[in-house]
Design a protein around this motif. Structure first.
Motif, PDB file in Angstrom:
ATOM      1  N   GLU A 198       0.935  -1.188  -0.177  1.00 32.75           N
ATOM      2  CA  GLU A 198      -0.043  -0.018  -0.058  1.00 32.75           C
ATOM      3  C   GLU A 198       0.995   1.361   0.068  1.00 32.75           C
ATOM      4  N   TYR A 199       2.144   1.157   0.737  1.00 29.65           N
ATOM      5  CA  TYR A 199       2.785   2.255   0.937  1.00 29.65           C
ATOM      6  C   TYR A 199       3.529   2.516  -0.679  1.00 29.65           C
ATOM      7  N   ARG A 200       3.849   1.447  -1.119  1.00 30.72           N
ATOM      8  CA  ARG A 200       4.664   1.559  -2.562  1.00 30.72           C
ATOM      9  C   ARG A 200       3.537   2.176  -3.494  1.00 30.72           C
ATOM     10  N   ASP A 201       2.307   1.841  -3.293  1.00 30.57           N
ATOM     11  CA  ASP A 201       1.200   2.102  -4.456  1.00 30.57           C
ATOM     12  C   ASP A 201       1.130   3.539  -4.280  1.00 30.57           C
ATOM     13  N   ARG A 202       0.830   3.995  -2.854  1.00 33.18           N
ATOM     14  CA  ARG A 202       0.789   5.529  -2.925  1.00 33.18           C
ATOM     15  C   ARG A 202       1.871   6.286  -3.626  1.00 33.18           C
ATOM     16  N   LEU A 203       3.112   5.810  -3.490  1.00 34.33           N
ATOM     17  CA  LEU A 203       4.324   6.341  -3.882  1.00 34.33           C
ATOM     18  C   LEU A 203       4.403   6.207  -5.442  1.00 34.33           C
ATOM     19  N   TYR A 242      -3.155   4.307   6.217  1.00 32.87           N
ATOM     20  CA  TYR A 242      -3.150   5.373   6.074  1.00 32.87           C
ATOM     21  C   TYR A 242      -4.611   6.109   6.607  1.00 32.87           C
ATOM     22  N   ARG A 266      -8.258   4.689   9.584  1.00 28.71           N
ATOM     23  CA  ARG A 266      -7.979   3.485   9.072  1.00 28.71           C
ATOM     24  C   ARG A 266      -8.323   2.243   9.954  1.00 28.71           C
TER      25      ARG A 266
END
Ligand SMILES: Nc1ncnc2c1ncn2[C@@H]1O[C@H](COP(=O)(O)OP(=O)(O)O)[C@@H](O)[C@H]1O
Ligand SMILES: [Mg+2]
Length: 349
Positions: A16-21, A87, A91
């Motif tokens: 999820e963190y990577r997708d956001r970035l 996030y 959440r």
């Protein structure tokens, strides 16, 4: 029963963190405490096995917007919710909200209570309204000058909406206005959210599991925290360092004692205050509540954890399972009791 375990795995959170970035997220740039809350594969497996051992038909699922597809195909009787998400300030409410929308029973508190308890300041406002002791506090918001006068030091600086000691470091304790202001500004920038400054309570600390609803609410054996086991010079708090760096599976700190050694009056006072807090925050099914004594020996509520951590390995310090074990519950016995409590609340067989 058909049960979906809804979780937020460490891998899922990283994705999820990577997708956001947009895919760009080198490991070394991820803050050390970023994934403090994610569930490990081991915990997820252990919970699934525990629920299956009681004969339930169980599948595990990463908490995501795709879950409603599984609602339609699997037709669960219950969602066992441990999903903390990554996030946003709401959440923890996400899965309960989906369950509400699709009319699926779920374990634990509702979206409102989860959101309030995740916001330490909002939770404290409710406690204060009901005259339940909690440390004096002030909240500071992004884009506002830090105006600070007449605060009783020492104090502790915490991001308002985190858990698992995220953002609570050994140096989060501050002694004066200058240091406090600097720390508050630094925290607002780093965590991108309001920051709470709380009077630091120096008394003994306890954490208390409570479960059940209505008149069946029950307090589990109290866990005490012994700070003399921390490295020399460390502040007496359950900081990020204490939870994740100094206390490891290979070298566990003997930091928790359960049942706590308590005189009957204090034990009763702690039990009373956690029950009141559980009630006024309208907790459902289960919760772990942090308590610390003030300078007069009065138990104060530090915070409520309506999604308590449940690490399966007794060698790892996980307080709800520890308290349940002391009360005579196995890991599976504890989790299936949560299922029973929730099922009873919904009137399920
Ligand atoms: N006002 C306070 N006074 C004394 N210790 C505190 C206070 N607030 C937090 N702490 C210490 O910091 C730890 C973590 O704070 P807590 O509010 O429980 O955050 P988390 O959600 O990360 O568990 C507590 O267990 C306690 O040791
Ligand atoms: Mg806590």
């Amino acid at each position: 029963m058909k049960i979906i375990l809804a979780y937020s795995s460490k891998e899922g959170l990283l994705q999820e963190y990577r997708d956001r970035l947009g895919g760009y997220a080198p490991e070394e740039e991820i803050p050390a405490d970023f994934f403090a809350e994610g569930d490990s594969r081991e915990t997820i497996k252990a919970i699934i096995n525990a629920l299956r051992s009681k004969g339930h038909n169980v599948i595990g699922m990463e908490a995501s917007d795709l879950m409603h597809n599984t609602f339609n195909s699997f037709h669960p009787d219950l969602v066992f919710n441990i999903a903390e998400g990554l996030y946003g300030d709401f959440r923890e409410s996400y899965i309960p909200m989906l369950c509400e929308k699709y009319n699926i029973p779920y374990t634990g508190s509702d979206p409102l209570t989860l959101a309030i308890c995740l916001n330490k300041a909002r939770a404290k406002e409710i406690l204060s309204y009901y005259l339940i002791p909690n440390p004096a506090f002030k909240v500071f918001y992004p884009l506002q000058e830090v105006y600070l006068q007449n605060f009783d030091f020492p104090a502790i600086v915490k991001p308002v909406s985190e858990g698992s000691s995220k953002g609570i470091f050994n140096d989060s304790i501050v002694d004066n206005v200058q240091v406090a202001r600097k720390k508050i500004e630094e925290n607002i920038r780093r965590y991108n959210q309001p920051v709470i400054l709380e009077k630091f309570l120096k008394g003994d600390e306890y954490t208390v599991g409570v479960w059940g609803n209505g008149d069946e609410m029950e307090v589990l054996p109290i866990v005490s925290i012994n700070y003399s086991t921390l490295p020399e010079g460390a502040h007496p708090i359950y900081s990020y360092e204490a939870k994740w760096l100094w206390d490891t599976r290979d070298k566990p700190l003997e930091i928790f004692q359960c049942p706590a050694t308590l005189n009957p009056t204090l034990k009763e006072r702690i039990e009373e205050v956690v029950k009141e807090a559980y009630q006024v925050l309208q907790i459902k099914d289960w919760c772990r509540i942090d308590v610390r004594l003030d300078e007069n020996g009065i138990p104060n509520i530090l915070e409520l954890n309506p999604l308590p951590g449940v690490l399966p390995d007794p060698k790892e310090n996980s307080c709800f399972p520890k308290a349940a074990r002391t009360a005579g519950y196995s890991y599976a016995g504890m989790l299936n009791k949560v299922v029973e409590i929730a099922a009873k609340r919904y009137g399920l067989a």
